[in-house]
Design an enzyme around this catalytic site. Structure first.
Site, PDB file in Angstrom:
ATOM      1  N   ARG A 130       0.739  -1.153  -0.152  1.00  0.00           N
ATOM      2  CA  ARG A 130       0.033   0.083   0.034  1.00  0.00           C
ATOM      3  C   ARG A 130       0.850   1.266  -0.006  1.00  0.00           C
ATOM      4  O   ARG A 130       0.846   1.942   1.012  1.00  0.00           O
ATOM      5  CB  ARG A 130      -0.941   0.091   0.922  1.00  0.00           C
ATOM      6  N   ASP A 189      -4.460  -1.260  -6.301  1.00  0.00           N
ATOM      7  CA  ASP A 189      -4.669  -1.642  -4.783  1.00  0.00           C
ATOM      8  C   ASP A 189      -6.095  -2.349  -4.868  1.00  0.00           C
ATOM      9  O   ASP A 189      -7.080  -1.453  -4.591  1.00  0.00           O
ATOM     10  CB  ASP A 189      -4.538  -0.452  -3.955  1.00  0.00           C
ATOM     11  N   TYR A 206      -1.974   2.225  10.164  1.00  0.00           N
ATOM     12  CA  TYR A 206      -3.027   1.125  10.331  1.00  0.00           C
ATOM     13  C   TYR A 206      -3.280   1.370  12.284  1.00  0.00           C
ATOM     14  O   TYR A 206      -2.282   1.665  12.704  1.00  0.00           O
ATOM     15  CB  TYR A 206      -2.232  -0.268  10.326  1.00  0.00           C
ATOM     16  N   GLN A 217      -0.983   2.441  -5.980  1.00  0.00           N
ATOM     17  CA  GLN A 217      -2.470   2.575  -5.622  1.00  0.00           C
ATOM     18  C   GLN A 217      -3.397   1.966  -6.794  1.00  0.00           C
ATOM     19  O   GLN A 217      -4.516   1.606  -6.604  1.00  0.00           O
ATOM     20  CB  GLN A 217      -2.859   4.172  -5.440  1.00  0.00           C
ATOM     21  N   SER A 242      -8.437  -1.875  -1.829  1.00  0.00           N
ATOM     22  CA  SER A 242      -9.125  -0.515  -1.505  1.00  0.00           C
ATOM     23  C   SER A 242     -10.121  -0.169  -2.504  1.00  0.00           C
ATOM     24  O   SER A 242     -11.155   0.493  -2.208  1.00  0.00           O
ATOM     25  CB  SER A 242      -8.260   0.651  -1.828  1.00  0.00           C
TER      26      SER A 242
HETATM   27  P1  NAD Z   1      -8.513  -1.230   7.931  1.00  0.00           P
HETATM   28  O1  NAD Z   1      -9.571  -2.043   6.905  1.00  0.00           O
HETATM   29  O2  NAD Z   1      -7.383  -2.014   8.299  1.00  0.00           O
HETATM   30  O3  NAD Z   1      -9.119  -0.876   9.148  1.00  0.00           O
HETATM   31  C1  NAD Z   1     -10.500  -0.067   9.297  1.00  0.00           C
HETATM   32  C2  NAD Z   1     -10.396   1.084  10.114  1.00  0.00           C
HETATM   33  O4  NAD Z   1     -10.806   0.648  11.389  1.00  0.00           O
HETATM   34  C3  NAD Z   1      -9.090   1.897  10.025  1.00  0.00           C
HETATM   35  O5  NAD Z   1      -9.242   3.215   9.787  1.00  0.00           O
HETATM   36  C4  NAD Z   1      -8.695   1.774  11.736  1.00  0.00           C
HETATM   37  O6  NAD Z   1      -8.021   2.888  12.163  1.00  0.00           O
HETATM   38  C5  NAD Z   1     -10.085   1.657  12.187  1.00  0.00           C
HETATM   39  N1  NAD Z   1     -10.161   0.928  13.619  1.00  0.00           N
HETATM   40  C6  NAD Z   1      -9.330  -0.072  14.136  1.00  0.00           C
HETATM   41  N2  NAD Z   1      -9.897  -0.249  15.425  1.00  0.00           N
HETATM   42  C7  NAD Z   1     -10.745   0.686  15.733  1.00  0.00           C
HETATM   43  C8  NAD Z   1     -11.498   0.956  16.816  1.00  0.00           C
HETATM   44  N3  NAD Z   1     -11.333   0.299  17.818  1.00  0.00           N
HETATM   45  N4  NAD Z   1     -12.386   2.023  16.806  1.00  0.00           N
HETATM   46  C9  NAD Z   1     -12.681   2.344  15.635  1.00  0.00           C
HETATM   47  N5  NAD Z   1     -11.838   2.217  14.620  1.00  0.00           N
HETATM   48  C10 NAD Z   1     -11.006   1.415  14.621  1.00  0.00           C
HETATM   49  O7  NAD Z   1      -8.093   0.183   7.185  1.00  0.00           O
HETATM   50  P2  NAD Z   1      -7.941   0.352   5.515  1.00  0.00           P
HETATM   51  O8  NAD Z   1      -9.066   0.849   5.011  1.00  0.00           O
HETATM   52  O9  NAD Z   1      -7.211  -0.866   5.148  1.00  0.00           O
HETATM   53  O10 NAD Z   1      -6.895   1.545   5.772  1.00  0.00           O
HETATM   54  C11 NAD Z   1      -5.722   1.497   6.732  1.00  0.00           C
HETATM   55  C12 NAD Z   1      -4.850   2.493   6.414  1.00  0.00           C
HETATM   56  O11 NAD Z   1      -4.013   2.507   5.219  1.00  0.00           O
HETATM   57  C13 NAD Z   1      -5.387   3.862   6.288  1.00  0.00           C
HETATM   58  O12 NAD Z   1      -4.373   4.896   6.872  1.00  0.00           O
HETATM   59  C14 NAD Z   1      -5.415   4.373   4.625  1.00  0.00           C
HETATM   60  O13 NAD Z   1      -5.470   5.565   4.607  1.00  0.00           O
HETATM   61  C15 NAD Z   1      -4.179   3.551   4.413  1.00  0.00           C
HETATM   62  N6  NAD Z   1      -4.203   3.125   3.123  1.00  0.00           N
HETATM   63  C16 NAD Z   1      -2.919   3.636   2.029  1.00  0.00           C
HETATM   64  C17 NAD Z   1      -2.899   3.266   0.923  1.00  0.00           C
HETATM   65  C18 NAD Z   1      -1.892   3.767  -0.107  1.00  0.00           C
HETATM   66  O14 NAD Z   1      -1.230   4.494   0.362  1.00  0.00           O
HETATM   67  N7  NAD Z   1      -2.111   3.049  -1.201  1.00  0.00           N
HETATM   68  C19 NAD Z   1      -4.137   2.444   0.314  1.00  0.00           C
HETATM   69  C20 NAD Z   1      -5.362   2.070   1.057  1.00  0.00           C
HETATM   70  C21 NAD Z   1      -5.096   2.362   2.386  1.00  0.00           C
END
Ligand code: NAD
Length: 380
Positions: free
Chosen positions: A121, A129, A230, A126, A132
């Protein structure tokens, strides 16, 4: 070389990894395209649409034997994996951490497997991805599913027949799926609240017209040992503060959509039985974390249940497949971008460059070796 897409065998899987549009792009990279007869039907792409896009429609045996690259959605079955041959490339979701036997079979067959779920990621990746793209669809669909099970409007109205209050929606977890759910909920006109343990998402949530739920808790502890964007597991004190806040909100919420996940762990239980009991009859919970055990204590994976106090809890785990046309369009585009990186000369020849961070990161078997887990990427 030829790239081919078989019919998905997993029950209920409606997506397809190649669309007529993506096939045209793959042809520009120099590939001949094959599709198994009927593979796109459930996603709305029939054989004639593929044929019109220059794709050869073939049977199962020809597909697997002639394709140099097989692109699909779900991990292959054991039998499919056994048909892989030396030097053949398979691109699909693979989940290597939970599919050790498949990984070993693919290695023994000397096939090169690229796991779309392992694409790093990082910014450069992206466009590939798929996690996503699918999370975005799941977040959107969760709100639509909630609306379908909710007996009232999302938006408030004043009509000659009376005043209708807006629905109140709480989104728990504001990663990719949560942000898509927030965008969908606010655009439908609901009063939308959202919570995440990562305080840095507050600004994004507010910029989308939703309200960030703040806890009365030391700021420094909000995201504990979170790394790389994360979440990490919360401290017991933080968790208690979070649950106390949710108990306060529960009687007032019409719809709760939970998306909270922590990498490599079961989903944290954040919406407990007593919170469900406090909700009004007719309220709806959609638990996008159902696959990993659920954020709601009462979620039943892959089912929709109605509690004694009239709360509907949706635990489906196939939201992207329920929007198979959109999912296939996005997933096939992710695959096409992966193929672009695998075809530097645009000459229809795969160059499996293990020096490339993205290709290396996603490759789980290569030339008779298991290459998972990968080293951390060097670039961002
Ligand atoms: P995820 O599916 O792993 O988790 C979903 C969300 O749940 C996260 O925002 C996490 O902080 C939240 N969470 C965990 N425990 C919690 C709690 N107790 N209460 C409330 N919320 C809680 O997340 P994701 O969608 O895979 O995204 C994770 C990170 O990766 C983010 O920072 C996102 O911006 C980043 N990301 C980056 C890229 C990239 O750079 N290409 C692509 C996708 C995601």
């Amino acid at each position: 070389m030829k790239i081919g897409t078989p019919k998905e065998l997993a029950a209920g899987e409606a997506r397809v990894a190649m669309t007529p549009a993506s096939a045209k792009e793959l042809q520009k990279l120099g590939y001949d395209c094959l599709i198994e007869a009927g593979a796109g039907a459930a996603a709305g792409f029939d054989d004639s649409a593929y044929a019109a896009a220059g794709v050869e429609v073939v049977d199962t045996a020809r597909l697997w034997s002639e394709a140099d690259v097989v692109a699909k959605v779900q991990p292959p079955t054991e039998d499919e994996t056994k048909t892989l041959r030396e030097g053949q490339t398979l691109i699909s979701f693979f989940w290597p951490a939970s599919n050790e036997a498949l990984l070993n079979t693919a290695k023994d067959q000397k096939a090169n497997v690229i796991a779309m779920d392992m694409v790093p990621r990082i910014s450069r990746a992206q466009k590939m991805d798929a996690l996503s793209s699918m999370a975005n669809i799941a977040g959107y669909r969760a709100v639509i599913e909630a609306g379908n099970n909710f007996g009232r409007f999302f938006t408030g109205q004043v009509t000659a027949a009376g005043k209708v209050p807006p629905a109140k929606v709480l989104i728990v977890g504001a990663g990719v799926a949560g942000l898509a759910a927030i965008g969908t909920s606010t655009s439908l006109g609901a009063i939308t609240l959202a919570f995440d343990v990562r305080p840095e998402v507050a600004e994004q949530i507010e910029s989308m017209g939703a309200e960030f739920v703040y806890l009365e808790f030391e700021e420094a502890s909000q995201d504990g040992a979170a790394t790389g964007g994360y979440a990490a597991p919360s401290s017991p004190e933080f968790r208690e503060a979070q649950l106390a806040k949710f108990r306060e909100l529960a009687p007032d919420m019409d719809i709760v959509i939970t998306t909270a996940l922590i990498p490599n762990r079961d989903a944290p239980v954040l919406w407990t039985k007593d919170m469900v009991e406090m909700m009004k009859p007719g309220s709806v919970i959609v638990d996008l974390a159902a696959e990993r055990g659920g954020n709601c204590e009462l979620t039943v994976k892959d089912e929709k249940i109605v509690t004694d106090n009239g709360v509907t809890i949706v635990g489906y785990t196939d939201f992207p497949s329920r929007m198979a046309t959109q999912s296939s369009l996005l997933y096939s585009t992710n695959i096409r971008h992966m193929m672009t990186d695998l075809t530097p000369e645009k000459d229809g020849q795969v160059v499996h460059n293990m020096e490339d961070d993205v290709i290396r990161g996603a490759t789980v078997t290569h030339a008779g070796e298991i290459t998972w887990p990968p080293p951390p990427p060097k670039t961002q």
